[in-house]
Write a protein that holds these residues in place. Sequence first.
Motif, mmCIF file in Angstrom:
data_model
loop_
_atom_site.group_PDB
_atom_site.id
_atom_site.type_symbol
_atom_site.label_atom_id
_atom_site.label_comp_id
_atom_site.label_asym_id
_atom_site.label_seq_id
_atom_site.Cartn_x
_atom_site.Cartn_y
_atom_site.Cartn_z
ATOM 1 N N UNK A 204 0.861 -1.199 0.000
ATOM 2 C CA UNK A 204 0.000 0.000 0.000
ATOM 3 C C UNK A 204 0.894 1.245 0.000
ATOM 4 N N UNK A 205 0.449 2.274 -0.725
ATOM 5 C CA UNK A 205 1.167 3.563 -0.766
ATOM 6 C C UNK A 205 0.225 4.666 -0.303
ATOM 7 N N UNK A 206 0.694 5.498 0.636
ATOM 8 C CA UNK A 206 -0.059 6.697 1.036
ATOM 9 C C UNK A 206 0.797 7.895 0.626
ATOM 10 N N UNK A 247 -0.326 6.356 -11.020
ATOM 11 C CA UNK A 247 -0.354 5.174 -10.147
ATOM 12 C C UNK A 247 -0.876 3.955 -10.914
ATOM 13 N N UNK A 248 -1.939 4.179 -11.674
ATOM 14 C CA UNK A 248 -2.532 3.070 -12.432
ATOM 15 C C UNK A 248 -1.511 2.527 -13.439
ATOM 16 N N UNK A 249 -0.736 3.430 -14.053
ATOM 17 C CA UNK A 249 0.275 3.000 -15.031
ATOM 18 C C UNK A 249 1.329 2.098 -14.380
ATOM 19 N N UNK A 250 1.441 2.197 -13.055
ATOM 20 C CA UNK A 250 2.439 1.359 -12.344
ATOM 21 C C UNK A 250 1.756 0.237 -11.564
ATOM 22 N N UNK A 251 0.552 -0.098 -12.002
ATOM 23 C CA UNK A 251 -0.149 -1.251 -11.432
ATOM 24 C C UNK A 251 -0.649 -1.046 -10.008
ATOM 25 N N UNK A 252 -0.966 0.191 -9.666
ATOM 26 C CA UNK A 252 -1.596 0.473 -8.376
ATOM 27 C C UNK A 252 -3.073 0.799 -8.602
ATOM 28 N N UNK A 253 -3.905 0.430 -7.640
ATOM 29 C CA UNK A 253 -5.327 0.784 -7.681
ATOM 30 C C UNK A 253 -5.554 1.815 -6.584
ATOM 31 N N UNK A 279 -3.626 20.332 0.153
ATOM 32 C CA UNK A 279 -2.917 19.074 -0.059
ATOM 33 C C UNK A 279 -3.950 17.948 -0.064
ATOM 34 N N UNK A 280 -3.710 16.911 -0.863
ATOM 35 C CA UNK A 280 -4.587 15.743 -0.855
ATOM 36 C C UNK A 280 -3.760 14.503 -0.534
ATOM 37 N N UNK A 281 -4.448 13.467 -0.127
ATOM 38 C CA UNK A 281 -3.788 12.198 0.189
ATOM 39 C C UNK A 281 -4.409 11.105 -0.674
ATOM 40 N N UNK A 282 -3.572 10.470 -1.482
ATOM 41 C CA UNK A 282 -4.043 9.297 -2.238
ATOM 42 C C UNK A 282 -3.510 8.042 -1.558
ATOM 43 N N UNK A 283 -4.394 7.075 -1.367
ATOM 44 C CA UNK A 283 -3.974 5.774 -0.821
ATOM 45 C C UNK A 283 -4.218 4.755 -1.922
ATOM 46 N N UNK A 284 -3.175 4.013 -2.279
ATOM 47 C CA UNK A 284 -3.281 3.092 -3.415
ATOM 48 C C UNK A 284 -2.690 1.736 -3.049
ATOM 49 N N UNK A 288 -2.263 -7.468 -7.511
ATOM 50 C CA UNK A 288 -1.574 -8.768 -7.621
ATOM 51 C C UNK A 288 -1.023 -8.930 -9.032
ATOM 52 N N UNK A 289 0.132 -9.557 -9.164
ATOM 53 C CA UNK A 289 0.710 -9.777 -10.490
ATOM 54 C C UNK A 289 -0.154 -10.781 -11.254
#
Length: 290
Positions: A204-206, A247-253, A279-284, A288-289
Amino acid sequence: MRAGSRSRTSDWVAALRALYSEVPDELRLARDDVAVSLLSPGLAALVRGLTVRPGVARAAHRLIGATTLGLSYGVPLRTIAIDEAIVRSVTEGTRQLVLLGAGLDARAFRMPELAGVTVFEVDHPSTQAFKRERTRGLVPLAERVVSAAIDFERDRLGEVLPNAGFDRAKPSVWVWEGVTMYLSQDAIDATLDSLEALAAPGSRLAVTYLKRGFGGVATRRLGEVGATLIGEHLRTQQSPDELSARLVARDFVVEADESALDWATRWPADDARRVREYERLAVARRRPLA
Ligand SMILES: C[S@@+](CC[C@H](N)C(=O)[O-])C[C@H]1O[C@@H](n2cnc3c(N)ncnc32)[C@H](O)[C@@H]1O
């Protein structure tokens, strides 16, 4: 960042967290008993002075909020929203937390949830030297704290982190709090490329980011002048759609993308209406591969 000098923005955000840990109950967002001890003696004395009496603390809350056009309210609010994302990952079994541009982040020293977690604090070496000095003698609550030096503009995370013992085969949770606005778009993209290579499925990325066209012209000018005065430049703004596409281009949702306006529901109504969306916060989440 100015070459050779440590980040001052990290001092100010840590001071705000310390302030909001010491304010009266109705304004307090979370207890962070470590925050004040990470500050320089001068800033620590300022926070203690401002919170010595409830009336003074309430006035400081309003005055700092008014002079920063509401910017100061967003910092303690974003920290709590990110804590919640971390706890979600740890509860799911993640045992590696990476703090990108860690500054004076106290999570490794204040979050009991990190008891079984290795925390990688990644930052510019000049900021890290000051943090080492301030954390000497503090006992981490995390299982292990590892420092890894980076200049996001020049170095590649993919080379730095594995050398520090990070295991790309295991899931991880990443925090990039209050940093992207100070970086070039190239440095952001290169770091996201590294994340694609390092973040195992389910990680997960915040990440917080300055919203494109934030505030009005006067607010933007104030933000730029304020950042310059403390040695930084506001370099990058993004729209939610632009960041989501990256983010989507790097396989994150993207699981959530919120601003202080959403987090402010935690505050009493009369304070919530002073909060602004800068400021905004995206959590992605890493997919799964296939
Ligand atoms: C506003 S502080 C945020 C610190 C921390 N994440 C927090 O929220 O408390 C920005 C951080 O970004 C780091 N930073 C800025 N530019 C950087 C660069 N080019 N390379 C590495 N770190 C950088 C600074 O050292 C500082 O710690």
